[in-house]
Structures are given as structure tokens and as C-alpha cells.
Scaffold this motif. Structure first.
Motif, PDB file in Angstrom:
ATOM      1  N   ASN A 219       0.812  -1.223   0.000  1.00 29.29           N
ATOM      2  CA  ASN A 219       0.000   0.000   0.000  1.00 29.29           C
ATOM      3  C   ASN A 219       0.844   1.270   0.000  1.00 29.29           C
ATOM      4  OD1 ASN A 219      -2.371  -1.624   0.234  1.00 29.29           O
ATOM      5  ND2 ASN A 219      -2.037  -1.747   2.445  1.00 29.29           N
ATOM      6  N   LYS A 220       2.058   1.183  -0.551  1.00 28.25           N
ATOM      7  CA  LYS A 220       2.941   2.336  -0.650  1.00 28.25           C
ATOM      8  C   LYS A 220       3.457   2.442  -2.080  1.00 28.25           C
ATOM      9  CE  LYS A 220       3.132   3.201   3.867  1.00 28.25           C
ATOM     10  NZ  LYS A 220       2.344   2.061   4.337  1.00 28.25           N
ATOM     11  N   ALA A 221       3.927   3.632  -2.428  1.00 29.25           N
ATOM     12  CA  ALA A 221       4.549   3.811  -3.737  1.00 29.25           C
ATOM     13  C   ALA A 221       5.882   3.068  -3.769  1.00 29.25           C
ATOM     14  CB  ALA A 221       4.768   5.301  -4.005  1.00 29.25           C
ATOM     15  N   PRO A 222       6.290   2.575  -4.939  1.00 29.54           N
ATOM     16  CA  PRO A 222       7.585   1.868  -5.031  1.00 29.54           C
ATOM     17  C   PRO A 222       8.733   2.737  -4.537  1.00 29.54           C
ATOM     18  CG  PRO A 222       6.307   1.572  -7.044  1.00 29.54           C
ATOM     19  CD  PRO A 222       5.572   2.599  -6.226  1.00 29.54           C
ATOM     20  N   ILE A 223       9.658   2.131  -3.813  1.00 28.15           N
ATOM     21  CA  ILE A 223      10.812   2.825  -3.258  1.00 28.15           C
ATOM     22  C   ILE A 223      12.055   2.366  -4.009  1.00 28.15           C
ATOM     23  CG2 ILE A 223      12.157   3.265  -1.180  1.00 28.15           C
ATOM     24  CD1 ILE A 223       9.632   2.446   0.425  1.00 28.15           C
ATOM     25  N   ASN A 224      12.715   3.289  -4.676  1.00 23.57           N
ATOM     26  CA  ASN A 224      13.904   2.952  -5.456  1.00 23.57           C
ATOM     27  C   ASN A 224      15.128   2.883  -4.552  1.00 23.57           C
ATOM     28  OD1 ASN A 224      12.451   2.957  -7.916  1.00 23.57           O
ATOM     29  ND2 ASN A 224      12.649   5.174  -8.068  1.00 23.57           N
ATOM     30  N   LEU A 225      15.925   1.829  -4.741  1.00 21.26           N
ATOM     31  CA  LEU A 225      17.161   1.659  -3.996  1.00 21.26           C
ATOM     32  C   LEU A 225      18.340   1.901  -4.928  1.00 21.26           C
ATOM     33  CD1 LEU A 225      16.391  -1.584  -1.925  1.00 21.26           C
ATOM     34  CD2 LEU A 225      15.982   0.802  -1.284  1.00 21.26           C
ATOM     35  N   SER A 226      19.272   2.737  -4.511  1.00 20.60           N
ATOM     36  CA  SER A 226      20.464   3.016  -5.298  1.00 20.60           C
ATOM     37  C   SER A 226      21.372   1.786  -5.304  1.00 20.60           C
ATOM     38  CB  SER A 226      21.197   4.216  -4.703  1.00 20.60           C
ATOM     39  OG  SER A 226      21.706   3.892  -3.414  1.00 20.60           O
ATOM     40  N   PRO A 227      22.374   1.764  -6.174  1.00 25.37           N
ATOM     41  CA  PRO A 227      23.314   0.628  -6.153  1.00 25.37           C
ATOM     42  C   PRO A 227      23.947   0.407  -4.785  1.00 25.37           C
ATOM     43  CG  PRO A 227      23.592   1.880  -8.173  1.00 25.37           C
ATOM     44  CD  PRO A 227      22.618   2.647  -7.333  1.00 25.37           C
ATOM     45  N   GLN A 228      24.307   1.490  -4.100  1.00 25.15           N
ATOM     46  CA  GLN A 228      24.898   1.348  -2.771  1.00 25.15           C
ATOM     47  C   GLN A 228      23.893   0.746  -1.789  1.00 25.15           C
ATOM     48  OE1 GLN A 228      27.956   1.787  -1.779  1.00 25.15           O
ATOM     49  NE2 GLN A 228      27.615   1.530   0.416  1.00 25.15           N
ATOM     50  N   GLU A 229      22.647   1.183  -1.834  1.00 19.55           N
ATOM     51  CA  GLU A 229      21.620   0.652  -0.934  1.00 19.55           C
ATOM     52  C   GLU A 229      21.282  -0.791  -1.285  1.00 19.55           C
ATOM     53  OE1 GLU A 229      19.239   4.830   0.062  1.00 19.55           O
ATOM     54  OE2 GLU A 229      18.647   3.586  -1.660  1.00 19.55           O
ATOM     55  N   THR A 230      21.316  -1.119  -2.561  1.00 22.44           N
ATOM     56  CA  THR A 230      21.078  -2.505  -2.979  1.00 22.44           C
ATOM     57  C   THR A 230      22.154  -3.420  -2.441  1.00 22.44           C
ATOM     58  OG1 THR A 230      20.008  -1.727  -5.013  1.00 22.44           O
ATOM     59  CG2 THR A 230      20.762  -4.008  -4.966  1.00 22.44           C
ATOM     60  N   LYS A 231      23.388  -2.967  -2.480  1.00 23.54           N
ATOM     61  CA  LYS A 231      24.505  -3.760  -1.953  1.00 23.54           C
ATOM     62  C   LYS A 231      24.357  -3.980  -0.451  1.00 23.54           C
ATOM     63  CE  LYS A 231      28.405  -1.648  -1.583  1.00 23.54           C
ATOM     64  NZ  LYS A 231      29.688  -0.976  -1.920  1.00 23.54           N
ATOM     65  N   LEU A 232      23.966  -2.943   0.281  1.00 25.73           N
ATOM     66  CA  LEU A 232      23.791  -3.079   1.727  1.00 25.73           C
ATOM     67  C   LEU A 232      22.612  -3.991   2.057  1.00 25.73           C
ATOM     68  CD1 LEU A 232      24.409   0.602   2.888  1.00 25.73           C
ATOM     69  CD2 LEU A 232      25.945  -1.358   3.159  1.00 25.73           C
ATOM     70  N   TYR A 233      21.543  -3.920   1.254  1.00 25.09           N
ATOM     71  CA  TYR A 233      20.412  -4.823   1.468  1.00 25.09           C
ATOM     72  C   TYR A 233      20.860  -6.273   1.320  1.00 25.09           C
ATOM     73  CZ  TYR A 233      16.302  -7.609   0.330  1.00 25.09           C
ATOM     74  OH  TYR A 233      15.368  -8.610   0.288  1.00 25.09           O
TER      75      TYR A 233
END
Length: 373
Positions: A219-233
Motif C-alpha cells: 500500500n505504498k509507492a515503489p521505493i527505489n534503492l540506489s546501487p549502494q543501498e542494494t549492496k547493503l540490502y
């Protein structure tokens, strides 16, 4: 005593009739030369209300040998009011039966994200010929543009998207692999949100880039993850492959290549105390690059710098998740499983999640400065 032949025939005929009903007929079987294999499916949303879905199929064209395969793939595209009708209409575009047994990648266009993905994936889960271990991804700007990209490294006997996600080809901490069954489970389960990798094709259609992701909170808008945030995830989700850490301390700049990493978390709730989410990360690696001479006797100091850098980055990403009321790591699932004192544990968790504080502890161990002495 002789038994009449007529009496012997009856049980024989009854047995033969029963076997004929049990054994399957060969009408549903088709030789391999009568089938064409669908490797991936793309789903885009159109502006046409009567035909809102645009379905694109990437088909493998059979050939006698790799040297003779000039055209390796062909594509079918159709707009329709449903996936089922689009695929049935696409069957009339080829002279062979569409075989979905090798379909391993399903790509959604960006516009699809603003609709109910649970209903869209329902079609793929119901079909018995589509594997539930197929990978899901987002194609930008459209799924069709990604499927029609043909990287120069792609061979006729393989599919570039397969190599990206199955970890047998490229290994990268920037790539997230999400299965169809796992995505559907996270869409329905409370306390966890799915994350999909984002695919981009180059202008000349000769390269596919995947180094970011999109978080689909309920129920939220899509949240984009940067390459750095993707790596940390990936790091926090214990799915790290070839992680790198860039550390800058005054004039010193160096990169640490992490070989092994492990993450654990615990939710601490005490009466009259603010809830705390304690997250511990341990990692080991070596120095891969530096702008200065690295003293092997100062490995502990370099390790502390790296630990503080990662702690700061992880805390910032967890705060971003909390502010957007998103939970891609399944903290809510853990809370529901470990707190059974009330029936509505998820409602209780949502309240706690907005107030919880993060205690991130990273222990980075740099084993050496590389082979340079």
C-alpha cells in the motif's frame, strides 16, 4: 470341468477396457520439432483501458549448430485485456506450440508497479507449465525493451538474464535474485516486503545493466534503492557476493574486498524501555586498493575505519526503511514468531516499528593488505 470360451472373454474384455481408460492417450504429446520454447515473458501496461496489458515473449529459435545460428531469438508481442487471451492469440502467430517449460524470467514494466502485482502473479502461479522458481525483475522503461536487448556476450544456447540471476555466471553484490514463489509469499505475508531487481538496456540494445532494485512496500509507492543501498540490502539479507567497501579517512582512501559476511538481528523489548533492534554484522576481507602505502601493523586500525563506515551506512538505510514503513528484511515476521502474548501481534509490531531505535554493530576484520609487501 471345461469353462466356456464366452465366459473367459468377458473378464478379458473388461480388463482391457479398464486399462484403456487408465493409460493416457498420445494426443497431448508433441515432438520437439513441433514446439518452440519461451525463455522469458515481459508484461507492460498500456494506456488502452480495453486492452491494458502488453505481453512480450522471447522465443529460442532452434538451429542445427551454433555456427549456423544467425538469428538466435524471435519475439512475439500482443496487447489484450488479460494474459491468457494474449498468449492464446500469440499461439496463432507461430507454426509451433508455445512451450513454457523453460521460462525462467518474468519482467514487469515500470507502469505495472502501480497496479496490484498479487493479481498479476496469480496467472503465473496457476499455470502448471510455468516454474515457480522463475525469477522476477523490473524492466525500465519497459519490459519489452529489456527482453529485446541482445548482449554481444549472449550465446544461442544461453540467455543473458539466466546468467545474471542464477549466480553461475556473474557474481555481484549489486544483483538481487527474487523467485516467483517467494515474491508471491512476501506480497501476501504481513511483516515483510518484496524487493525486485531493476533491469536497464542500453540504447543500442547490446547491454543489460542490473545494479539497483525497487522495494515494493504494501500500500505504498515503489521505493527505489540506489546501487549502494542494494549492496547493503544484500549484505543484511545474508546474500552477499564479492562485497566491496570504500573507506575514506582524512587523506587515506582504500577499498576493502569482503570475502565472507554474516548478519544477525534481534528485537529487544523491555517494559518501560524504548524498543531496540540490535543488528550485528561480521565480515572478513583484504585491502584491494589504496592511494597510500598500507602498513600491515595497522590492520586493526583500518578494520575499525571500515566498521564505522558500514555502521553509518546501514543505520541510514534502516532509517529510510522505517520512515517509509517498509520492512524488506522481515523484522515483522520475526517479531510475530517470537511474541505470542497477544493475537494481533502485527498491529503491535507496526506501532513498535515506528518507535524502534537501531543498534548496529559491525565487526570488519581485514586479514591482509594484499600481496604487495
Amino acid at each position: 470341468m471345461k469353462i466356456p470360451i464366452q465366459r473367459l472373454r468377458r473378464p478379458f474384455l473388461a480388463t482391457a477396457l479398464a486399462l484403456s481408460l487408465i493409460l493416457p492417450s498420445g494426443c497431448g504429446f508433441k515432438d520437439i520439432d513441433k514446439r518452440i520454447f519461451v525463455l522469458s515473458i515481459g508484461i507492460d501496461h498500456t494506456d488502452n483501458e480495453k486492452k491494458p496489458y502488453k505481453v512480450t515473449l522471447k522465443l529460442a529459435v532452434p538451429s542445427r549448430s551454433l555456427k549456423e545460428s544467425d538469428t538466435k531469438y524471435t519475439y512475439l508481442t500482443k496487447e489484450s485485456e488479460s494474459f491468457s487471451s494474449a498468449i492464446r492469440l500469440l499461439k496463432t502467430h507461430v507454426d509451433k506450440e508455445l512451450d513454457f517449460g523453460h521460462t525462467k524470467v518474468i519482467v514487469f514494466g515500470e507502469e505495472i508497479l502501480h497496479h496490484d502485482l498479487a493479481d498479476i502473479t496469480d496467472f503465473f502461479l496457476r499455470r502448471r507449465d510455468i516454474q515457480t522458481v522463475a525469477w522476477l525483475a523490473i524492466g525500465t522503461p519497459t519490459a519489452e525493451s529489456v527482453l529485446k536487448a541482445e548482449p554481444a556476450s549472449e550465446m544461442a544456447s544461453s540467455h543473458a538474464l539466466f546468467n545474471l540471476f542464477d549466480q553461475t555466471g556473474v557474481e555481484s553484490s549489486y544483483i538481487i535474485s527474487t523467485y516467483l514463489f517467494d515474491f508471491h509469499r512476501k506480497m501476501l505475508e504481513t511483516g515483510i516486503d518484496p524487493v525486485l531487481p531493476v533491469l536497464r538496456s542500453s540504447k543500442n540494445k547490446k547491454k543489460i545493466i542490473v545494479n539497483s532494485a525497487t522495494l515494493l512496500a504494501k500500500n505504498k509507492a515503489p521505493i527505489n534503492l540506489s546501487p549502494q543501498e542494494t549492496k547493503l540490502y544484500n549484505l543484511m539479507n545474508n546474500n552477499t557476493q564479492k562485497l566491496d567497501i570504500i573507506v575514506k579517512e582524512e587523506k587515506l582512501l582504500y577499498t576493502v574486498s569482503i570475502d565472507t559476511a554474516k548478519t544477525n538481528f534481534k528485537i529487544i523489548t523491555k517494559p518501560k524501555h524504548k524498543p531496540v533492534l540490535k543488528l550485528d554484522v561480521t565480515m572478513k576481507g583484504i585491502i584491494e586498493e589504496s592511494n597510500q602505502h598500507m602498513n600491515p601493523k595497522k590492520l586493526d586500525t583500518y578494520s575499525k575505519y571500515a566498521s564505522k563506515k558500514v555502521e553509518k551506512q546501514i543505520t541510514a538505510l534502516l532509517t529510510k526503511f522505517q520512515e517509509n514503513k517498509a520492512d524488506p528484511l522481515g523484522f515483522g515476521v520475526r517479531y510475530k514468531a517470537t511474541h505470542l502474548h497477544t493475537r494481533d501481534t502485527y498491529k503491535e509490531w507496526k506501532k513498535l516499528y515506528s518507535e524502534i531505535s537501531f543498534d548496529v554493530n559491525v565487526k570488519a576484520s581485514i586479514m591482509s593488505t594484499g600481496i604487495i609487501e
